[in-house]
Design an enzyme around this catalytic site. Structure first.
Site, PDB file in Angstrom:
ATOM      1  N   PRO A   2       0.838  -1.207   0.000  1.00  0.00           N
ATOM      2  CA  PRO A   2       0.000   0.000   0.000  1.00  0.00           C
ATOM      3  C   PRO A   2       0.869   1.253   0.000  1.00  0.00           C
ATOM      4  O   PRO A   2       1.908   1.301   0.644  1.00  0.00           O
ATOM      5  CB  PRO A   2      -0.802  -0.101   1.292  1.00  0.00           C
ATOM      6  CG  PRO A   2      -0.197  -1.164   2.102  1.00  0.00           C
ATOM      7  CD  PRO A   2       0.724  -1.967   1.237  1.00  0.00           C
ATOM      8  N   GLU A   3       0.468   2.248  -0.757  1.00  0.00           N
ATOM      9  CA  GLU A   3       1.183   3.522  -0.790  1.00  0.00           C
ATOM     10  C   GLU A   3       0.437   4.517   0.102  1.00  0.00           C
ATOM     11  O   GLU A   3      -0.651   4.228   0.610  1.00  0.00           O
ATOM     12  CB  GLU A   3       1.275   4.027  -2.232  1.00  0.00           C
ATOM     13  CG  GLU A   3       2.033   3.070  -3.142  1.00  0.00           C
ATOM     14  CD  GLU A   3       3.380   3.607  -3.597  1.00  0.00           C
ATOM     15  OE1 GLU A   3       3.805   4.679  -3.143  1.00  0.00           O
ATOM     16  OE2 GLU A   3       4.008   2.939  -4.429  1.00  0.00           O
ATOM     17  N   LYS A  61       3.708   6.170   5.527  1.00  0.00           N
ATOM     18  CA  LYS A  61       2.839   4.988   5.485  1.00  0.00           C
ATOM     19  C   LYS A  61       2.639   4.387   6.878  1.00  0.00           C
ATOM     20  O   LYS A  61       2.125   3.281   7.015  1.00  0.00           O
ATOM     21  CB  LYS A  61       3.447   3.938   4.545  1.00  0.00           C
ATOM     22  CG  LYS A  61       3.584   4.448   3.114  1.00  0.00           C
ATOM     23  CD  LYS A  61       4.190   3.365   2.242  1.00  0.00           C
ATOM     24  CE  LYS A  61       4.883   3.981   1.043  1.00  0.00           C
ATOM     25  NZ  LYS A  61       5.621   2.967   0.284  1.00  0.00           N
ATOM     26  N   HIS A 117      -8.149 -15.279   6.621  1.00  0.00           N
ATOM     27  CA  HIS A 117      -6.836 -14.879   7.121  1.00  0.00           C
ATOM     28  C   HIS A 117      -6.936 -13.912   8.298  1.00  0.00           C
ATOM     29  O   HIS A 117      -6.062 -13.069   8.491  1.00  0.00           O
ATOM     30  CB  HIS A 117      -6.013 -14.275   5.985  1.00  0.00           C
ATOM     31  CG  HIS A 117      -5.801 -15.238   4.850  1.00  0.00           C
ATOM     32  ND1 HIS A 117      -4.956 -16.322   4.950  1.00  0.00           N
ATOM     33  CD2 HIS A 117      -6.357 -15.304   3.615  1.00  0.00           C
ATOM     34  CE1 HIS A 117      -4.989 -17.005   3.815  1.00  0.00           C
ATOM     35  NE2 HIS A 117      -5.832 -16.411   2.991  1.00  0.00           N
ATOM     36  N   ARG A 140      -0.561 -12.530   3.851  1.00  0.00           N
ATOM     37  CA  ARG A 140       0.851 -12.880   3.660  1.00  0.00           C
ATOM     38  C   ARG A 140       1.696 -12.665   4.915  1.00  0.00           C
ATOM     39  O   ARG A 140       2.903 -12.943   4.908  1.00  0.00           O
ATOM     40  CB  ARG A 140       1.402 -12.109   2.469  1.00  0.00           C
ATOM     41  CG  ARG A 140       0.646 -12.496   1.199  1.00  0.00           C
ATOM     42  CD  ARG A 140       1.119 -11.737  -0.013  1.00  0.00           C
ATOM     43  NE  ARG A 140       2.490 -12.060  -0.352  1.00  0.00           N
ATOM     44  CZ  ARG A 140       3.155 -11.484  -1.333  1.00  0.00           C
ATOM     45  NH1 ARG A 140       2.573 -10.553  -2.048  1.00  0.00           N
ATOM     46  NH2 ARG A 140       4.404 -11.811  -1.584  1.00  0.00           N
ATOM     47  N   ARG A 197      22.484  16.139  -0.159  1.00  0.00           N
ATOM     48  CA  ARG A 197      22.493  14.676  -0.204  1.00  0.00           C
ATOM     49  C   ARG A 197      23.450  14.093  -1.254  1.00  0.00           C
ATOM     50  O   ARG A 197      23.910  12.985  -1.137  1.00  0.00           O
ATOM     51  CB  ARG A 197      21.059  14.217  -0.476  1.00  0.00           C
ATOM     52  CG  ARG A 197      20.509  12.973   0.211  1.00  0.00           C
ATOM     53  CD  ARG A 197      21.007  12.661   1.563  1.00  0.00           C
ATOM     54  NE  ARG A 197      20.294  13.257   2.660  1.00  0.00           N
ATOM     55  CZ  ARG A 197      19.354  12.659   3.383  1.00  0.00           C
ATOM     56  NH1 ARG A 197      18.972  11.447   3.106  1.00  0.00           N
ATOM     57  NH2 ARG A 197      18.806  13.269   4.392  1.00  0.00           N
ATOM     58  N   ARG A 312      14.340  -2.378  -8.481  1.00  0.00           N
ATOM     59  CA  ARG A 312      12.974  -2.186  -8.953  1.00  0.00           C
ATOM     60  C   ARG A 312      13.040  -1.610 -10.356  1.00  0.00           C
ATOM     61  O   ARG A 312      14.071  -1.646 -10.991  1.00  0.00           O
ATOM     62  CB  ARG A 312      12.205  -1.263  -8.008  1.00  0.00           C
ATOM     63  CG  ARG A 312      11.819  -1.985  -6.724  1.00  0.00           C
ATOM     64  CD  ARG A 312      11.030  -1.112  -5.800  1.00  0.00           C
ATOM     65  NE  ARG A 312      11.908  -0.271  -5.024  1.00  0.00           N
ATOM     66  CZ  ARG A 312      11.486   0.515  -4.028  1.00  0.00           C
ATOM     67  NH1 ARG A 312      10.203   0.552  -3.733  1.00  0.00           N
ATOM     68  NH2 ARG A 312      12.317   1.250  -3.355  1.00  0.00           N
TER      69      ARG A 312
END
Ligand SMILES: [Zn+2]
Length: 329
Positions: A2-3, A61, A117, A140, A197, A312
């Protein structure tokens, strides 16, 4: 995974059901979902039973519910002829919900059969027209529930988005920066730290210590919208570029929130890893080999590219998001 927008949908939905209610009992059906609670299921249940949920708070999140261990304040008392409302106690502990890949928080009536679940069930004090149970379902088992301390925030601002903001943050979330939807987010501080950075722009956007809540999908969408390449060195980034990519991140997340808005008043406070409700509006992510919409609108044909990035994928338009070359801008 989930974002941020999905987690915010959960927060907004959940808060209307649970705020002010007392947890009356706890069933732990699968202790694996409590593995982040080091003191074990009995301690977990013992601390929750009798606790009142004050709010549901989110930063990035991370989602947590500050708890009070005392009954709700009465209507207040009369002092020197004036009605003075009783203050809410300052909470010290919060129930943290980590959704992982597939965690869901569902409000259910007791008559509804257990989900396949179902991992943890919290029973809540009765409230007119509201389901009794808050269920944590997780296929999961990467998610989980645990108790965490609340600590003061670094900047004295609210811990995150909440109904009644307090300058406290769940210890587990205290290392992450504010997210772009947080009214206390400081662009100046972000830009200063971004320039220092010396990394690639997408890597910086995914760095939760710099800005939280931007995952892979929203990073690609924000970069596309801002017409910036993911490898753009942050120390060459002008203030206007940084502002543009941050505004873009805020816009794509706000759009996703608006699209997900219909589920707020649903009985199911639901989150699925790859929620479909904003897929239709994606411009970059997952669109390898398809036409760039912006280039198409300008009468050019350009196909989006997928490249490997930090294990990714990154999706970019080779025409309107050119790769940095020779360090020249
Ligand atoms: Zn393009």
């Amino acid at each position: 995974m989930p974002e941020l927008p999905e987690v915010e949908v959960v927060r907004r939905g959940l808060v209307s059901w649970v705020r002010g209610r007392t947890i009356t009992s706890v069933d732990v059906l699968d202790p694996r979902s409590l593995r982040r609670h080091a003191l074990g299921p009995e301690d977990f249940a013992g601390n929750l039973e009798g606790a009142r949920v004050l709010d549901v708070v989110r930063r990035g999140k991370f989602l947590w519910m500050p708890l009070a261990d005392t009954p709700a304040p009465s209507g207040g008392r009369v002092l020197s002829g004036q009605q003075v409302p009783d203050a809410e106690p300052v909470p010290a502990v919060a129930l943290m919900a980590h959704l992982g890949m597939s965690g869901q928080l569902l409000m259910q009536d007791p008559g509804v059969p257990d989900e396949k679940h179902l991992k943890v069930r919290l029973r809540l004090s009765p409230a007119e027209g509201m389901p009794e149970q808050l269920r944590f379902v997780d296929q999961r088992i990467f998610g989980g529930l645990f108790l965490t301390s609340l600590v003061p925030t670094d900047d004295g601002g609210p811990g995150g988005l909440a109904e009644t903001p307090l300058p406290l943050i769940a210890e587990e979330a205290s290392h992450i920066a504010r997210d772009p939807l947080d009214p206390w987010f400081s662009f100046d501080a972000f830009y200063r730290r971004l320039r220092a950075r010396k990394t690639g722009l997408k890597r910086a956007l995914l760095d939760q210590g710099l800005v939280s809540g931007i995952g892979n999908i929203y990073a690609d969408e924000a970069l596309w919208k801002a017409q910036l390449h993911f490898a753009r060195p942050t120390d060459t980034l002008r203030r206007a570029d940084a502002q543009r990519v941050l505004d873009a991140a805020r816009e794509v997340m706000t759009d996703a929130l608006t699209a997900g808005g219909t589920s707020f008043d649903s009985l199911y406070v639901n989150v699925n890893g790859a929620s479909g409700y904003f897929d239709r509006s994606l411009n970059a992510y997952g669109r390898e080999g398809r036409e760039c919409k912006r280039c198409a609108a300008a009468g050019r044909v350009s196909l989006l590219k997928r490249e490997q990035f930090m294990n990714r994928s990154s999706y970019t338009c080779p025409v309107c998001q050119p790769r940095p070359r020779n360090g020249r801008w």
